[in-house]
Design an enzyme around this catalytic site. Sequence first.
Site, short mmCIF file in Angstrom:
data_model
loop_
_atom_site.label_atom_id
_atom_site.label_comp_id
_atom_site.label_asym_id
_atom_site.label_seq_id
_atom_site.Cartn_x
_atom_site.Cartn_y
_atom_site.Cartn_z
N PRO A 1 -42.14 -43.18 -90.74
CA PRO A 1 -42.99 -43.19 -89.53
C PRO A 1 -42.68 -42.05 -88.57
O PRO A 1 -41.54 -41.88 -88.15
CB PRO A 1 -42.64 -44.54 -88.89
CG PRO A 1 -41.22 -44.81 -89.33
CD PRO A 1 -41.09 -44.21 -90.69
N LYS B 1 -36.92 -20.62 -86.23
CA LYS B 1 -37.55 -21.94 -86.14
C LYS B 1 -38.89 -21.79 -85.43
O LYS B 1 -39.02 -21.02 -84.48
CB LYS B 1 -36.63 -22.88 -85.36
CG LYS B 1 -37.08 -24.32 -85.34
CD LYS B 1 -36.06 -25.19 -84.60
CE LYS B 1 -36.54 -26.64 -84.54
NZ LYS B 1 -35.60 -27.49 -83.80
N TRP C 1 -33.55 -45.33 -85.36
CA TRP C 1 -33.31 -45.06 -86.78
C TRP C 1 -33.04 -46.36 -87.54
O TRP C 1 -33.31 -46.45 -88.74
CB TRP C 1 -32.13 -44.11 -86.95
CG TRP C 1 -32.45 -42.69 -86.57
CD1 TRP C 1 -32.11 -42.07 -85.41
CD2 TRP C 1 -33.17 -41.74 -87.35
NE1 TRP C 1 -32.59 -40.78 -85.41
CE2 TRP C 1 -33.24 -40.55 -86.59
CE3 TRP C 1 -33.79 -41.78 -88.59
CZ2 TRP C 1 -33.88 -39.41 -87.04
CZ3 TRP C 1 -34.43 -40.63 -89.06
CH2 TRP C 1 -34.47 -39.48 -88.28
N LYS D 1 -43.25 -23.60 -80.12
CA LYS D 1 -44.49 -23.54 -79.33
C LYS D 1 -44.32 -22.58 -78.17
O LYS D 1 -45.25 -21.87 -77.80
CB LYS D 1 -44.83 -24.94 -78.79
CG LYS D 1 -45.34 -25.90 -79.85
CD LYS D 1 -45.70 -27.24 -79.21
CE LYS D 1 -46.14 -28.25 -80.26
NZ LYS D 1 -46.44 -29.56 -79.68
N GLN E 1 -33.83 -34.95 -93.47
CA GLN E 1 -33.73 -36.42 -93.44
C GLN E 1 -32.60 -36.95 -94.31
O GLN E 1 -32.41 -38.16 -94.39
CB GLN E 1 -35.06 -37.04 -93.87
CG GLN E 1 -36.21 -36.79 -92.90
CD GLN E 1 -35.90 -37.30 -91.50
OE1 GLN E 1 -35.31 -38.35 -91.33
NE2 GLN E 1 -36.29 -36.54 -90.49
N TRP F 1 -33.58 -40.40 -92.11
CA TRP F 1 -34.27 -41.55 -92.71
C TRP F 1 -33.73 -41.91 -94.09
O TRP F 1 -33.54 -43.08 -94.41
CB TRP F 1 -35.77 -41.24 -92.77
CG TRP F 1 -36.62 -42.39 -93.15
CD1 TRP F 1 -36.61 -43.64 -92.61
CD2 TRP F 1 -37.61 -42.41 -94.19
NE1 TRP F 1 -37.55 -44.43 -93.22
CE2 TRP F 1 -38.18 -43.71 -94.18
CE3 TRP F 1 -38.09 -41.47 -95.08
CZ2 TRP F 1 -39.19 -44.07 -95.07
CZ3 TRP F 1 -39.11 -41.82 -95.95
CH2 TRP F 1 -39.65 -43.11 -95.95
N ASP G 1 -43.55 -44.63 -85.45
CA ASP G 1 -42.30 -44.90 -84.73
C ASP G 1 -42.64 -44.95 -83.25
O ASP G 1 -43.11 -43.94 -82.68
CB ASP G 1 -41.31 -43.77 -85.02
CG ASP G 1 -39.91 -44.28 -85.27
OD1 ASP G 1 -39.62 -45.39 -84.80
OD2 ASP G 1 -39.13 -43.58 -85.93
#
Length: 1298
Positions: free
Chosen positions: A73, A627, A554, A630, A590, A594, A112
Amino acid sequence: MFSVNRCPCVPMCLADGGPRRTVWQYEMQKVPESINFPEEEEKILTFWKEIDVFHSCLKQSKGRPRYSFYDGPPFATGLPHYGHLLAGTIKDIVTRYAHQRGFHVERRFGWDCHGLPVEYEIDKVLGIKGPDDVAKMGIKKYNDECRKIVMRYSDEWEKIVARLGRWIDFKNDYKTLYPWFMESVWWVFKELYNKGLVYRGVKVMPYSTACSTPLSNFESGQNYKEVVDPAVIVSFPLDDEPAVSMIAWTTTPWTLPSNLSLCVNPELQYVKLTDNSNGKTYIMMEARIESLFKSEDQYTILEKFKGVTLKGRRYEPLFPYFAHLKQKGAFTILADGYVTEESGTGVVHQAPYFGEDDYRVCLAAGIITRDQDMICPVDASGKFVKPVTDFLGQYVKDADKNIIKLLKSKDRLVNASSTKHNYPFCWRSETPLIYKAVPSWFIRVESLVKDLLNSNQQTYWVPDFVKEKRFGNWLKDARDWAVSRNRYWGNPIPLWVSEDGQEVVCIGSIKELEELTGEKITDLHRESIDHLTIPSARPGIPPLKRVSEVFDCWFESGSMPYAQQHYPFENKKEFEESFPADFIAEGIDQTRGWFYTLIVISTALFKKPPFKNLVANGLVLANDGQKMSKRKKNYPDPMEVVGKYGSDALRLYLINSPVVRADNLRFKEDGVRDILKDVFLPWYNAYRFLIQNVERFCKEENVDFKYNETNHKLSQNTMDKWILSFTQTLLQFVKQEMAAYRLYTVVPRLVKFIDHLTNWYVRMNRKRIKGDGGLEDCSAALETLTCVLYAMIRVMAPFTPFLTEHMYQNLRHLIERGKEAGPAKDESVHYLMLPEPKSDLVNVEIERAVSRMQSVIDLGRVIRDRKSIPVKYPLPEVVVIHKSEECLKDILSLESYILEELNVRSLTVTTEKQKYGVSLRAEPDHKTLGARLKGEFKSVTAAIKELTDAQIHQFLASGSIDVLGHKLESEDLRIMFNFTGEAAKELSEKYEAHSEGELLVLVDVTPDQTMVDEGIAREVINRIQKLRKKARLVPLDEVDVFYQVTPESSSLSEIIKSHKEFIENTTKTPMHLLEEYSSQPVIMEEKTAIKGNTLFLKLTKEGAMNSSPNQSPGTNGRPFVSFVNLRLCGIPPRLGVKGSHGTLLLENPFGEHPLSMAQFRREVENLFGLHGMKYKLYLCDGEKKELLPDASVDIKGWSGKLICICQLKEDKSIKCEVPPSDESVKFVDVEFEGKKGTVLLQNPVGDHELDLEQLKRRVGMLYGLHVGHVSLFSTPDCHSPLNQIPACNGSTLFVKSN
């Protein structure tokens, strides 16, 4: 001609070019030369929505074996980025593929909704600085604000995910804030509690001061940044030797007020020394003297000893705040092996509640105890509190400079500098973390390590090194997991505890809480349950209250396999049948997120993993390797990229990259564009070429064309056998590799197959597909290409869902399917199962032979390029040399293809290399080797030049060679060819050579004059074909070309005359001298240069040279579409119509909406106002023939002829004559996106004349365009809009939709 299937509706047109009515189109559509991929994708999205394609797939697969998939999620508080799109594409491909392999695949989206990402946004908006601000506001109001923004961007997520072509169920989603989801999380926690895996403890943890909460170790490891921090060395005078000080180094001066001990390494050497600059005496590690002194003359060593001798000595506190603890053992030197000689002074200052090792060592030494009050003078927001009065209220990082200043004033500062190092930052607030002791609820993970490693071994990862290395190592060092957060918007930890801590009740369901509290529960958030109490089991003891913490989000995402199904309260059977999941996928980051939480919880619950197969992708970075940011705007907006190139292109670019192997990808927009150019356009052109030639085949041979996959005649043509075999090999490979989830091997192979199909099969069989080899050969080639494309779009459907659907919607009309496949079952390509490989079609020998042929052709092309001889120019001979007779036999079996592709007259194959005197020689790459070998370069160069032909062949085969002890590789040497022997000079002038492995190709590069002339004729062919293409003509468009050569006396004129038949046969375009041109409608004209001469070409409508009045409604050529001329004979026009001569279009646009006989009669009546009258129709084609109202008649056969409308009682005196030219209907031809049509500018003659706006309206209705969006142009480049009705009857106008 073709089967009846539903297609988008298109308006048919009246005799005057106006609308007839909207009908459903039931036949295969023409394929335009160009395609706007993003626009076509939008149309496909509309089509999918109309047929509810995703849910229809699920309905169709009901009852099939289940394939379970978990979707991690995301938060909806931000928009999806390339990382989300990449992972989503991988998930979509695998689950689509599983569906098309015959599984039922439920795909539920999840959200989430709790935790820091949401709270941090609210804190920023409301200016909340810490817990006190929330207390003033109230938890209910705070959580209400959080609830408002939880799904802020959910609509955008749904739109973007759908636009990317990903199919997932948003309606049947799960949200972590749903009470039923939260209840299952409670059940998970209670199960762990009952197993003794939950405890409360104090632990030094990464702590976010911006979010006022601790983070788990895996969270803190997600966001390291390089920072510059202060680095200070501070003195600690010894109690028993006040003139001697221990000196300790730290990069966190803010922890010094909380110092309670010092630590040294017991085994390493320490020294007592004098600082020669000030006479002060210090104790530090010998190996770390360089940290303070730059040279030996700056200090004098007085004594050396092991660190253990310092243990137990006491020292003077740095600050007075906790000096009273000295009587309890504080301010003592301790010894532990964690102190290293890698940094600092070898003496570590210890503040036990701000460092993990500090806490451990001080606890073991009795400096602190587990049950005492914490020595932690820093609040939840990271600000100093009492008793640190000197820096009260200051943020710890801001206090550093003031602490250093105070130390200097107290003469305790030995040295101050700065250091650059990597430091953990909060992944949500982007602020530096601190390490701080926090009372937390923990899951015992360390005791599960063995089980975790066992669970991991039961899983399959792609790539596998992530499982074994990155993830496996993380599991080996797994620490107990702090699952509580001191926050508000989250799932409350369901523990009710008595005031004295003696009673703890763990709640595992809503029903249990209702029974114990006597309250009805509808929501589980803090504002709904914090006030609830549970009576104590002990008489007279106050009731139990809930602990204040909430779950780490988490923990919720790690519980999603159970909570999304509300297990175990509902769907128990469904869950147990589909657990563990068959597949999950996310980014490699992850492994500590996750993936980790999933496996910890499932192992703790069931001692098995939660998934069977996992794909971990790498990170998508900006083009500069940084990376994506924005703020920096260092990457293109994903939806802008989709708007330019389409979703399929972005999907394939991402999947056909290192990122699928868990490497990082530097995103380049040009790479997405190249997918269009190098993959989609060739593939689309092969599909367009098939459709064009099927249409041509049916028209010219007057036959139907249908492909039956289960019952079609196998072609005996070698290239047909090859591409069919190659297709089956591909299908087997895809099946094998997708079963292993290796997308990184599958996609390059699919892309390579498209290259083989378009650049080899279609290219080498164009003449056969066009019918040059006769009906049977053409039919075989068309069936083969249909078979391959049909297989290709099905196997590519999971990867490029839009383009395959676009092609299938037209291609399906060529496919003959069984009766069991009703219209609904084949309405979309995504309803179809993947084709099974047919082993009987695999021909290893032919695949091997074609591969060798391709090598020969590739080598020959390289030679032509090297000598700058275009393929248009024939050459005498190609010689192929190889020591294998089998190889030469293979090559000889495909001689005709080699001769045609290389445009050579003859092919010679031989094993006798010496006969041609060819040998290899090597030269060093001076730039590469010179810099590397330096002084040895000269000797190595000499040795390279002495390498034998055999040694060089060995080098080419292996890729490296040892020369004078240096390993040389392909980039170090340049390989060239020599001709040796008596005829060396003659051979070197005649042949140019190139090789690949043991295959050597020689091309005779000395053409004679006839070959040169043919090459120039091919140049002319090339110019005519390019002009046809520029005019957007298709092979069925019949045109003439008029030409003029300047100067007239040039050899080019003679070459065109002598090669006229060759040029006409190749271009299918009759040629005439320009002087023969009169007033034929011009399609396009152009001047071009060939060998210093000017060639002028003018394309006109075909047939204009010898047209008769009976062939056209005007005098200047034929319309694009079928038509008939009409004349009233002895019948006056009625209902206000004036003219008695008219024209009726039998189709419009070309090939679409043909009239039936009944429609034809109605249109005649509409045109002349003959409603209610009785009349007869006569076809006047040399003789008069009455046309009976037969519904089955093919009226397109009347095209270009005259139809007379007469009274029932025929008047013999009236003759049926074609109207004179000035009484003919004026018209214009129009073209939009490859579709050609005709609009009549008046009809009948003299009636209903159109102005420009009316013309645009008619064009809009013809193509289904809004009249305000229609622009008309007289040239295909669409530069200058038309501003008046064309003066020239029969002109072609080009349509653009604004």
